[in-house]
Design a protein around this motif. Structure first.
Motif, PDB file in Angstrom:
ATOM      1  N   LEU A 156       0.829  -1.208   0.000  1.00  0.00           N
ATOM      2  CA  LEU A 156       0.000   0.000   0.000  1.00  0.00           C
ATOM      3  C   LEU A 156       0.863   1.257   0.000  1.00  0.00           C
ATOM      4  CD1 LEU A 156      -2.962   1.022   0.144  1.00  0.00           C
ATOM      5  CD2 LEU A 156      -2.710   1.077   2.623  1.00  0.00           C
ATOM      6  N   GLU A 157       2.067   1.148   0.575  1.00  0.00           N
ATOM      7  CA  GLU A 157       2.955   2.311   0.653  1.00  0.00           C
ATOM      8  C   GLU A 157       3.822   2.467  -0.594  1.00  0.00           C
ATOM      9  OE1 GLU A 157       5.375  -1.123   2.234  1.00  0.00           O
ATOM     10  OE2 GLU A 157       3.273  -0.537   2.110  1.00  0.00           O
ATOM     11  N   GLY A 158       3.613   1.595  -1.592  1.00  0.00           N
ATOM     12  CA  GLY A 158       4.436   1.639  -2.808  1.00  0.00           C
ATOM     13  C   GLY A 158       3.581   1.727  -4.060  1.00  0.00           C
ATOM     14  N   LYS A 159       4.080   1.116  -5.129  1.00  0.00           N
ATOM     15  CA  LYS A 159       3.375   1.148  -6.413  1.00  0.00           C
ATOM     16  C   LYS A 159       2.001   0.481  -6.318  1.00  0.00           C
ATOM     17  CE  LYS A 159       7.728   1.047  -8.985  1.00  0.00           C
ATOM     18  NZ  LYS A 159       8.615   0.930  -7.821  1.00  0.00           N
ATOM     19  N   GLY A 160       1.879  -0.470  -5.397  1.00  0.00           N
ATOM     20  CA  GLY A 160       0.604  -1.166  -5.225  1.00  0.00           C
ATOM     21  C   GLY A 160      -0.545  -0.253  -4.841  1.00  0.00           C
ATOM     22  N   SER A 161      -0.225   0.935  -4.339  1.00  0.00           N
ATOM     23  CA  SER A 161      -1.291   1.855  -3.900  1.00  0.00           C
ATOM     24  C   SER A 161      -2.221   2.252  -5.042  1.00  0.00           C
ATOM     25  CB  SER A 161      -0.681   3.106  -3.264  1.00  0.00           C
ATOM     26  OG  SER A 161       0.151   3.781  -4.204  1.00  0.00           O
ATOM     27  N   VAL A 162      -1.715   2.276  -6.276  1.00  0.00           N
ATOM     28  CA  VAL A 162      -2.569   2.677  -7.409  1.00  0.00           C
ATOM     29  C   VAL A 162      -3.503   1.551  -7.846  1.00  0.00           C
ATOM     30  CG1 VAL A 162      -0.901   4.372  -8.257  1.00  0.00           C
ATOM     31  CG2 VAL A 162      -0.856   2.048  -9.170  1.00  0.00           C
ATOM     32  N   LEU A 163      -3.304   0.359  -7.282  1.00  0.00           N
ATOM     33  CA  LEU A 163      -4.117  -0.801  -7.653  1.00  0.00           C
ATOM     34  C   LEU A 163      -5.190  -1.115  -6.601  1.00  0.00           C
ATOM     35  CD1 LEU A 163      -1.175  -3.075  -8.862  1.00  0.00           C
ATOM     36  CD2 LEU A 163      -2.467  -1.380 -10.179  1.00  0.00           C
ATOM     37  N   ILE A 164      -5.281  -0.252  -5.596  1.00  0.00           N
ATOM     38  CA  ILE A 164      -6.254  -0.424  -4.513  1.00  0.00           C
ATOM     39  C   ILE A 164      -7.361   0.614  -4.678  1.00  0.00           C
ATOM     40  CG2 ILE A 164      -6.575  -0.488  -2.001  1.00  0.00           C
ATOM     41  CD1 ILE A 164      -4.570  -2.595  -3.113  1.00  0.00           C
ATOM     42  N   GLU A 165      -8.612   0.143  -4.733  1.00  0.00           N
ATOM     43  CA  GLU A 165      -9.752   1.065  -4.884  1.00  0.00           C
ATOM     44  C   GLU A 165     -10.034   1.815  -3.591  1.00  0.00           C
ATOM     45  OE1 GLU A 165     -11.643   1.927  -7.464  1.00  0.00           O
ATOM     46  OE2 GLU A 165     -10.622   0.633  -8.894  1.00  0.00           O
ATOM     47  N   LYS A 166     -10.108   1.050  -2.487  1.00  0.00           N
ATOM     48  CA  LYS A 166     -10.362   1.676  -1.185  1.00  0.00           C
ATOM     49  C   LYS A 166     -10.038   0.675  -0.081  1.00  0.00           C
ATOM     50  CE  LYS A 166     -15.259   0.384  -0.759  1.00  0.00           C
ATOM     51  NZ  LYS A 166     -16.601   0.812  -0.379  1.00  0.00           N
TER      52      LYS A 166
END
Length: 197
Positions: A156-166
């Protein structure tokens, strides 16, 4: 509230270390190198608390007058528990399950107070909703290497954050350590977060 003893993070996680430093705790760091495969618990909430406690207890043997924090995280989707993926192929397969889906991120916290001979166990629970991403995006994300280091195959603190809706619940819990939960655990031991400032 008393002056807190020295604080030890029983984890090699840079994300957890960064979270602690953000709130003014500058801990000593000691990885437990605990073999997680020996624990076979199938309830995710119990599993992460057992693992967190085992890690903290190993490290506490060398830091007897300290506060030692052990943590462990897993993601559960449809009753299936996911820790760190073993390979890029496994990370891709998991993301194909995760996309346009939601899961529950469990982070177990074990706080051992060597001076008081007390152990507190708790678990942070956060719901995570994943974006509906295509195979190309999944493969590109896995190629960055980031998902291979994280429970649930995302950071969540990296590139993965853009793949999380909420998310529903504590966001720092998803990163690996619930800061509000840590504050409460310290208070139960009669310490305050501000004593580290």
């Amino acid at each position: 509230m008393k002056q807190s003893p020295p604080f030890v993070l029983a984890s090699a996680s840079t994300a957890r270390l960064k979270l602690l430093k953000t709130v003014g705790i500058n801990p000593m760091v000691c990885s437990s190198n605990f073999d997680e495969s020996q624990i076979t618990e199938t309830n995710p909430l119990k599993l992460v608390q057992i693992l967190a406690q085992c890690k903290a207890e190993i490290v506490a043997q060398n830091y007897q007058d300290c506060l030692v924090l052990g943590c462990d995280s897993v993601l559960a989707i449809d009753g299936q528990i996911y820790g760190k993926p073993d390979s890029p192929e496994q990370a891709i397969a998991r993301w194909q399950i995760m996309r346009n889906n939601h899961g529950t991120l469990y982070t177990g916290h074990a706080l051992l107070d060597g001076k008081k001979q007390k152990t507190l166990l708790s678990c942070g629970v956060t719901k995570v909703y994943f974006a509906d991403i295509d195979d190309h995006t999944i493969e590109a994300y896995v190629k960055t290497g980031e998902p291979l280091k994280c429970a649930g195959s995302f950071a969540l603190e990296g590139k993965g954050s853009v793949l999380i809706e909420k998310i529903e619940g504590c966001h720092s819990n998803v990163i690996g350590l619930s800061l509000p939960l840590l504050r409460e655990m310290l208070q139960k031991l009669d310490y305050s977060i501000q004593s580290f400032w």
